[in-house]
Write a protein that holds these residues in place. Sequence first.
Motif, mmCIF file in Angstrom:
data_model
loop_
_atom_site.group_PDB
_atom_site.id
_atom_site.type_symbol
_atom_site.label_atom_id
_atom_site.label_comp_id
_atom_site.label_asym_id
_atom_site.label_seq_id
_atom_site.Cartn_x
_atom_site.Cartn_y
_atom_site.Cartn_z
ATOM 1 N N ARG A 190 36.466 86.362 35.584
ATOM 2 C CA ARG A 190 34.922 86.386 35.478
ATOM 3 C C ARG A 190 34.606 87.521 34.612
ATOM 4 O O ARG A 190 35.182 88.489 34.649
ATOM 5 C CB ARG A 190 34.368 86.683 37.009
ATOM 6 N N GLU A 191 33.196 87.549 34.218
ATOM 7 C CA GLU A 191 32.572 88.494 33.793
ATOM 8 C C GLU A 191 31.054 88.613 34.523
ATOM 9 O O GLU A 191 30.235 87.803 34.247
ATOM 10 C CB GLU A 191 32.378 88.463 32.147
ATOM 11 N N GLY A 192 31.164 89.265 35.576
ATOM 12 C CA GLY A 192 29.996 89.391 36.371
ATOM 13 C C GLY A 192 29.847 88.145 37.180
ATOM 14 O O GLY A 192 30.732 87.690 37.803
ATOM 15 N N PRO A 193 28.792 87.246 37.182
ATOM 16 C CA PRO A 193 28.692 86.015 37.805
ATOM 17 C C PRO A 193 29.266 85.045 37.129
ATOM 18 O O PRO A 193 29.412 83.786 37.612
ATOM 19 C CB PRO A 193 27.167 85.985 38.315
ATOM 20 N N ARG A 194 29.416 85.227 35.819
ATOM 21 C CA ARG A 194 29.977 84.143 34.909
ATOM 22 C C ARG A 194 31.500 83.953 34.954
ATOM 23 O O ARG A 194 32.166 84.928 34.602
ATOM 24 C CB ARG A 194 29.336 84.520 33.144
ATOM 25 N N ASN A 232 36.371 87.729 27.457
ATOM 26 C CA ASN A 232 34.927 88.054 27.411
ATOM 27 C C ASN A 232 34.712 88.516 25.837
ATOM 28 O O ASN A 232 33.713 87.638 25.035
ATOM 29 C CB ASN A 232 34.403 89.061 28.363
ATOM 30 N N GLU A 259 40.464 89.662 31.692
ATOM 31 C CA GLU A 259 38.951 89.350 31.814
ATOM 32 C C GLU A 259 38.136 90.021 30.790
ATOM 33 O O GLU A 259 37.414 89.491 29.991
ATOM 34 C CB GLU A 259 38.247 89.691 33.073
ATOM 35 N N SER A 260 38.226 91.179 30.483
ATOM 36 C CA SER A 260 37.702 91.982 29.267
ATOM 37 C C SER A 260 37.956 91.329 27.988
ATOM 38 O O SER A 260 37.086 91.009 27.010
ATOM 39 C CB SER A 260 37.940 93.503 29.254
#
Length: 525
Positions: free
Chosen positions: A185-189, A221, A217-218
């Motif tokens: 995830r990236e925040g809520p996404r 994204n 994740e980073s």
Amino acid sequence: MGRPFGFLLTTEPPPRRVGVLVALGLVALCTLLIYPLKQVAPVVSLGVVYMLAVLVVSITWGVWMGVGASLLSAFAFNYFHLPPVGRLTISNGDNWVALIAFVVVAMLASSVAEVTRARAREAAERRREADLAAEMARLLLGGRRLSEDLPTAAARLSQVLELPSAAIELEAVEGDERRVAFPLREGPRRLGTLLVPSDTSEATLRRLQERVVPALESLLNAALERDSLLADVVETAALRRADVVKTALLRAVSHDLRSPLTAIAAAGEAIGSPSLSDEERREMAAIIQGETQRLSRLVDNLLDLSRLEAGAAEPHTALTSLDDVIRAALAELSPALEDFSLSIDRDLPLVSVDPVQMERALANVLENARRHSGGHPVSVRARAVRSLGTSSAGSSAESAQGQERQGASLETGPASVQTSAGDRLVVRIVDRGPGIPPAQLERVFEPFYRAGTTQGGHRGSGLGLAIARGFTESNGGRLHVESLPGQGATFVFELPLSVPPASEPDGASESATGSDPSTDPARVS
């Protein structure tokens, strides 16, 4: 060269049975070393010699092997060196204190060695994870499409973490009895999912959750944002190219449309004047007819170019007589008697092409050659050329073609001998104009490019040759130009023969190919 004693901090220790043998050997060695040392130091203080064996075993095989080595050392020290020697009893209380202190210090040293090994193991894991993150950054941000790089990144992750398999999906996937799913995830996404086998150890799962997943994740994204930016760049570049083409089209067409329209308007206005004679009216009508044909050809060229650029110019091929196609293209141009001379082999084999597209391609090149011929007739030659290994007739055709090139002064130079291999039908359109500079030999086939020389001031729309090459290539052929400045230009069509023609007698081939186009009685009216 490796560091001395680097094996002591390896992440994977040697087998435990090797550790037992090493511990026994080191304790025996330390026991022997104490004998000469007793001559220079009190025996009670020499128990520290056994610390060498305890530290080596603890650092290499862990704390429990170190504790065993310390107890074995205490037994050997008591039996062989503390009085009474040869017995497991101690007569002096000071010796009890020294022995207990030795055992405690040895165990503490073993614990410190175990911590050191654990830290070394963790440092090695973090180093591998850092290398993995760097490699995955290179893979995922390296410029290719993300979907193509994810399998490679997942395989590299499973290799570093010693997993049977791993997968990275760009969608939400739930775990099951065979796989454990880590949401990315990236925040809520939700970015995707990392999948590993369900039999993965708890330590590896914690390692994944705490250290690998955040880095992944980073990177994921950043890779998705890069793909989005690349898509925007591609779209912007396409719009810019379309704008350039539109601007070039407007610049080219604005003048080419205005010229015939102005001529038609002027002639139409003048033709209604009562003061004109019948001869002048016929002249004005001829002007209107000629400019109308010019305008019609320009519109046809624009439509053909739009179909080629859109990839919609699919050929409807059929077995076609190229002799008929050439004559139809000439008839479209309404040439005068002296404009063209033909030299076409008798019984040319049929070729599988779209006759309409090839007629347009030939008409464009013929019109261009006539416009630059300087008033001289344009030579049109058509030959069936066979590869050397096919038959003797093919060799004769090649030889005849070589003689034809030698007879034409404007086809000298190395470019004139470049032909593709295999059975093919070759059409050569030769003018005697100013020629094309070497730097423009390929550029003349670019849309809207208008070649010019110091000797010729002819200007067209810059579309005809581009359309001719596009239609020729869509029919599986090739179109190129051979020229030397001041010696005219030769446009060469090469179309593959789908079915090799039957062998011809050598005499027939020679008579067909040996004709001189300058004396050929075949003229187009």
